[in-house]
Design a protein around this motif. Structure first.
Motif, short mmCIF file in Angstrom:
data_model
loop_
_atom_site.label_atom_id
_atom_site.label_comp_id
_atom_site.label_asym_id
_atom_site.label_seq_id
_atom_site.Cartn_x
_atom_site.Cartn_y
_atom_site.Cartn_z
N VAL A 51 -11.46 16.40 -11.13
CA VAL A 51 -11.38 16.80 -9.79
C VAL A 51 -12.56 17.82 -9.30
O VAL A 51 -12.94 17.65 -8.34
CB VAL A 51 -10.05 17.61 -9.38
N GLU A 52 -12.96 18.44 -10.28
CA GLU A 52 -14.27 19.29 -10.01
C GLU A 52 -15.61 18.67 -9.58
O GLU A 52 -16.60 19.06 -9.12
CB GLU A 52 -14.82 20.34 -10.99
N LEU A 95 -17.05 11.55 -5.80
CA LEU A 95 -16.00 11.97 -4.68
C LEU A 95 -15.47 10.81 -4.12
O LEU A 95 -15.98 9.61 -4.20
CB LEU A 95 -17.09 12.35 -3.56
N TYR A 96 -13.99 10.77 -4.11
CA TYR A 96 -13.10 9.91 -3.86
C TYR A 96 -13.14 8.67 -4.92
O TYR A 96 -12.39 7.78 -4.80
CB TYR A 96 -13.32 8.98 -2.45
N ASP A 119 -20.79 22.93 -10.53
CA ASP A 119 -21.85 22.16 -11.13
C ASP A 119 -22.87 23.08 -11.37
O ASP A 119 -23.79 22.59 -11.69
CB ASP A 119 -21.86 20.95 -10.07
N ALA A 160 -20.97 18.48 -7.85
CA ALA A 160 -19.60 18.70 -7.52
C ALA A 160 -18.95 17.68 -6.49
O ALA A 160 -17.68 17.55 -6.43
CB ALA A 160 -19.54 20.08 -6.45
N ASP A 161 -19.85 16.85 -6.20
CA ASP A 161 -19.49 15.58 -5.22
C ASP A 161 -19.78 14.20 -5.91
O ASP A 161 -19.68 13.09 -5.31
CB ASP A 161 -19.73 15.69 -3.67
#
Lengths: 418, 160
Positions: free
Chosen positions: A217-218, A190-191, A277, A186-187
């Motif tokens: 985005v998930e 990230l960004y 996830d 889920a990360d």
């Protein structure tokens, strides 16, 4: 060093030739999107010493989250928004019934290659399917864009994902993106900006591509971009709100990493409660009793999704004790599946047809689950309490898997039905 | 600016639905009402036990999910002065800063700091103190510091 799609779009929206990863740039977005939260944003906007929205043409507003309103408070929000729209001469306003903001934004031709879109909704990443750099922002930020026309963004690193070959029968782009999120976490992005490539993507419909960008985005992604092609141009013909220039990455663009997938190896999967996830093959949870099945949302509420469900449910009935709710992503989609007979097949199987909108996905106003109930859903989040009750359980799946599970009354591998 | 507070520690992937459930998102609630729902679906005791100035410490991807700004707002209204996490979801991080809520990504601090302990943060110099340990983080650029000082993006723009 070459530039990624994200770098190029952020460069040409910030008046720079090139931009570096990690650089903070001030950008002028092509469009800024808001929905039912426009009521709350307009209150923030009122605190700024600005008379009116600086560029009304930049603003797109769609009422979709609590439609039709179930409480006087929601109805008053909508009323405030209509007044705000009128006062600020906002032309791009779509009232209740038109559909979910991301689908309406795309159908109305705002989602264009090479553009930059910011929206007060996390699934704004959806327009990456058209080659746009699009990302969610907060309510204060939308108020700031209304006042100033601009916003700061950081130039993200990019991850390239290459997918080859054909998805097997009964497997959809939802299974693909859930598999990717299960792998990277889920990360995992990230960004970062995801860029999707490969012949699997080339051969995918626009609707299926939107599933990938929507769910990016998930994994924490800022953008989920698919390079535009002939299919994109065809979709946008007679639809694009303005001229656009397709943007592609340089051959020597810098990626943080490259991931490769063979579509032939993708199987039907679910994201089990309570994280996106937590992805396992359907066979690992097959037999779990389901009380409610949802087919719809900005993720999987397009015509092809309902046709996948109808392929399974045509001539069958949903299981006793199971409720099947359909909520198409837009009025145009609803009309399309009415006219082609899809709705008739699904209603004959026992489905309940709801109006276009966000429906039960976010637990704000309808289709809420009872304690200990299980829902299998084609939506995008299965967080604890997401559908309005922290004592319920949500599994995320493809329209095929959702439909097969509705028919059997338990989580079921759709390949048994095809 | 020095911040000192008691720690409420949580795990990885704390999402915006458990911080501020969707059923409240389109209701326009008062600050106190919002505070009373903070972290409701993760820790139903939180709103009762939190004190002004307390600090949240969490694992990776804090604030993942929805773009709802109330996730940051309800924590601030509940009295939270800062959040230290292994990492933050992108939109939550922006929302926190834009709401005047200090958010610091620091893996070592997030792992080491214990629930219920007292932590001191020197924001301008980028130092977190816990027990006898010091953890360093990059201080924010002047623009972000001034948004935080002004109490968020809206008050910041009001002063501009």
């Amino acid at each position: 060093m070459g530039q990624t799609i994200a770098q190029k779009i952020l460069a040409n929206h910030s008046g720079n030739e090139t931009v570096k990863i990690g650089q903070i740039v001030t950008v002028i977005p092509d469009y800024v999107l808001s929905h039912d939260n426009t009521a709350a944003i307009s209150k923030k906007f009122a605190r700024l010493s600005v008379d009116k929205v600086k560029n009304p043409q930049q603003s797109v507003i769609v009422l979709d989250h609590t439609v039709p309103p179930s409480t006087a408070q929601y109805a008053n929000n909508h009323k405030q928004i209509r007044e705000f729209v009128e006062l600020n001469n906002i032309e791009h306003f779509y009232d209740i019934g038109r559909g979910i903001c991301h689908q309406v934004f795309s159908e109305e031709g705002f989602a264009l290659p090479g553009t930059l879109v910011l929206g007060a909704d996390s699934h704004t990443t959806t327009y990456g399917a058209f080659g746009a750099a699009s990302a969610g922002i907060g309510r204060s930020e939308v108020a700031a864009v209304w006042a100033t026309g601009e916003m700061w963004l950081m130039v993200p690193q990019s991850i390239k994902i290459i997918i080859s070959n054909t998805l097997p029968k009964g497997v959809s782009s939802k299974d693909l993106i859930l598999t990717i999120i299960g792998d990277i976490g889920a990360d995992g992005a990230l960004y970062k900006s995801l860029e999707f490539y490969g012949d699997t993507i080339d051969n995918m419909t626009i609707a299926s591509r939107m599933v990938l960008s929507n769910m990016a985005v998930e994994a924490g992604a800022k953008f989920g971009i698919i390079p535009p092609d002939n299919k994109t141009d065809e979709y946008l013909e007679n639809r694009a709100k303005k001229r656009y220039i397709s943007i592609f990455a340089d051959d020597d663009a810098e990626y943080e990493k490259v991931l490769e997938y063979n579509a032939e190896n993708i199987v039907p999967v679910v994201a089990a409660p309570h994280t996106v996830d937590n992805v396992v093959p359907v066979k690992d949870v097959a037999g779990k009793k389901v009380n409610q099945v949802l087919i719809g949302s900005c993720t999987n509420g397009r015509a092809e999704d309902f046709r996948m469900a109808a392929e399974i449910l045509d001539g069958r009935k949903i299981a006793k004790g199971t409720r099947l709710l359909l909520f198409p992503a837009s009025s145009k989609i609803l009309m399309e599946i009415l006219l082609d007979g899809t709705v008739e097949k699904l209603l004959s199987a026992g489905a309940i047809l709801m109006n276009p909108g966000c429906g039960p996905c976010l637990g704000a106003h309808e289709g809420v689950l009872a304690d200990d109930e299980v829902c299998i859903s084609t939506t995008n989040r299965n967080f604890k309490g997401r559908m309005g009750n922290p004592k319920s359980f949500v599994y995320l799946a493809s329209p095929y898997t959702a439909a097969a599970s509705a028919s059997a009354g338990k989580i079921t591998d759709p390949r048994e039905f095809l | 600016m020095i911040i000192e507070g008691k720690v409420h520690k949580y795990g990885d992937d704390i999402n915006t639905d458990v911080i501020y459930p969707g059923k409240y998102t389109y209701q326009q609630l008062t600050e106190d009402e919002m505070a009373s729902h903070a972290l409701e679906d993760l820790d139903c005791e939180f709103a009762r036990k939190v004190k002004q100035g307390d600090i949240i410490v969490a694992g990776k991807n804090f604030g993942c999910g929805s773009s709802r700004e109330q996730a940051a707002a309800c924590l601030k209204y509940a009295g939270i002065s800062a959040i230290i996490a292994d990492s933050f979801s992108r939109i939550f991080f922006r929302n926190a800063i834009n709401f005047g809520l200090l958010a610091i990504a620091n893996s070592e601090a997030a792992k080491s700091i214990e629930n219920g302990s007292i932590v001191k943060i020197d924001r301008d110099n980028g130092i977190i103190e816990f027990d006898d340990k010091k953890f360093k983080f990059s201080p924010y650029p002047p623009l972000v510091q001034s948004i935080l000082d002004d109490g968020g993006l809206i008050p910041h723009l009001q002063q501009a």
